[in-house]
Design a protein around this motif. Sequence first.
Motif: not given
Lengths: 448, 448
Positions: A269, A261, A267, A263-264
């Motif tokens: 997201i 999460r 990025s 990381y997303q």
Amino acid sequence: MSFELTKEFIRSVENYINEGNWKKLLEETANLHPVDIADVINELDEDHALAMYKVYNQEQAAEILIELDPEVQEDLVAKLSNEEIASELIDNLDSDDAADLIGNLPEERKSEVITQIEDLEQAKQIVDLLNYPEDTAGGLMAKELVKVNHNWSVMQCVREMRRQAEDIDEVHAVYVVDDENRLLGTLSLKKLLTTSTRTPVKEIFKPKVQSVKASLEGEEVAYVMQKYDLVVVPVVDDLGRLLGRVTFDDIVDVIKEEADRDYQLASGISESVESDDSILRLTRARLPWLLIGLVGGVLVAQIIGLFDIRENLEMALFIPLIAAMGGNVGVQSSAIIVQALANKSVNMPVWTRLTKELGVSLLNGFVCSVILFFGCWVMGYHPDMSFTISLSLLIVIVLAALFGTFVPLTLDRFNIDPAVATGPFITTANDMLGLFIYFTIGKMILGG
Amino acid sequence: MSFELTKEFIRSVENYINEGNWKKLLEETANLHPVDIADVINELDEDHALAMYKVYNQEQAAEILIELDPEVQEDLVAKLSNEEIASELIDNLDSDDAADLIGNLPEERKSEVITQIEDLEQAKQIVDLLNYPEDTAGGLMAKELVKVNHNWSVMQCVREMRRQAEDIDEVHAVYVVDDENRLLGTLSLKKLLTTSTRTPVKEIFKPKVQSVKASLEGEEVAYVMQKYDLVVVPVVDDLGRLLGRVTFDDIVDVIKEEADRDYQLASGISESVESDDSILRLTRARLPWLLIGLVGGVLVAQIIGLFDIRENLEMALFIPLIAAMGGNVGVQSSAIIVQALANKSVNMPVWTRLTKELGVSLLNGFVCSVILFFGCWVMGYHPDMSFTISLSLLIVIVLAALFGTFVPLTLDRFNIDPAVATGPFITTANDMLGLFIYFTIGKMILGG
């Protein structure tokens, strides 16, 4: 070792199912772990999935079912009768998996299934577990554990453990409780094996035991287990009474999800997605940040519009450089802070941290600016122009670093997840700030 | 529950040490876990650290030492004599921790310490473990385990387990081997407790057991343990002989490090760093990507320079928007792929994946472009100009998405870590491509 799923294998499985060749299907999958069989079923369509699932005996089927992808599991369970779930499945599952399974049923089916569970003790356990929010220690724990009373002798313990172990596959710890079921400590297998059978448990158990409260959030449970190297942790209520235990394999998903999460989010997201989600879901998860970026981009256009580019046309060429470098530095700085916060390793005061970041960014900025200055000069830009670009770069790098450090620290202080601060948001904010500085310096040095 | 380290606590600890008030120091830390005491020592200077460390008994001291930060541990161990390490420390550590400790010693000290270990069996185990590369199953495993021969009876097992358990703190599994020490399966505590003492192990052990080879990489061990929900996994050699076991707490660090590294790489940090590393180290980890970004920025300037901006000055205003959106989309796309690869959930062919990404990006691009078109129109830009910007945006979004998907998949195919592809590299590449498209479209629609 680990099973590699191939397209050929799935095709051959489909063929066996089409031919009704159950014997061959069972033979080919005999050496597979339930997790691997679940991986195969995940790739089949609904009818094939159900047919394959039905091939296995109750115990295997239960182990396979809990490993299926949530959607596949839901489809399959929808086709099973309440009785099949209550008597065949639940009976072969640990209480935590059983509770998860029933928790995922449609509301009206839940109580229907529960009332059909024959073992009343088990039904009670599941109803208990369903009361805890899913992502707390209570929601993650299983009821199966071995516990002994501190007044017993080793002999009594072994007898009692034998009885309790009947229902339990793996015993990771023996818990010691008092008459009120309050957790007192643990009894090591070593002590149990090496002490005379008449010794009272009181004299040999280890009184220090790390436990977590049922209301503790899953992420915090993960943190405690990681910090103290625990493979299993007992769960207690507010009075210290032993309720259940959480094993590490239940917590790995929490750790993975948290890392994914972050990381997303970094990025851009906004919803948790996987690469094989539907196009619509993937679009929905990605659009919010793009819209923020869009609005940011339009605002940046307004900021540049404040200046008269005509006067120093060459400045336009370096807009992307200034914007990108500010963004890169900001993301680097915030990533370091976000990780430090996630690992709870932030105990420096904010000012120390900003001073340090100032040092790092001055060094980085200085190196980049000097290289850029001489680079531009060599490429034939006027020294004033070269100076404008490199001075702006230095200032932008330093400000972006401070901004990237300050924002997540501030968000964290207000209990907002700092992972949100990285990625597109910080990039866009840095674009605005950076280009404003760039054009202001340009105006001062180059005139116009 | 979990201990919260405060500055006040550290100050009071320092005071006790200055006053030589060891009794009070021991009292205040009596209820702390070794991990927490290590956290306190990490915050002290060298002399205070050594003084505090010396307060604890050998067993506690050993547990504290292995939890210290690597640098603090190194400083402290440097001040201990070879004999202190060999006889007091090593003796109180599990073989994996002992091997790590000795492995971290300066080369010349290693053999000196090993020759001073009195227990020859233990010295042999440590030398064995030192032969395995650090990040393999062999390097992570501990030698302490309980194993029984398949020819024994339950009675013999219990007797033998009692002997073996003397040296072992926690027993997570009982392994069954043949006369050649080849791993055959596991014996559950349940069976051991509930079977008559004369039953041969052969008849009651569970023959299927997931094991890993000593040469398997740490990340793969983590993958196997996560996939099959194992809290402990046996390690075997190429002939299937049982060498040791890896427990989950040893593997958590591997998982954490991998996730942290991917996150840092995606954020443009090329070396593994922590927020409290030195300024120089932090700078060195961050500079490489910034230099790549710098070169990229200069190249982008050249690309814009190919076009005559004077003709359509307004286009300059939207350079950051086009660049940022391309970057954002590229990072989103590659993040999804990088995660899918990390979770080994990629089994779609490349073309299916690109087609899907095409769908997602067309949807996202269409929504953004339409909004931008009407936004620009409302803000008073000429329809041709508005059309140029929004058409470019659509194309840039689609290309960035395909690029962000294609690059990590290709890198992975050539066995290059795809995490490297996200972050600044993809952003820079997208800047170049995106702005070239933007100005080409501008030239076609607006002329010039």
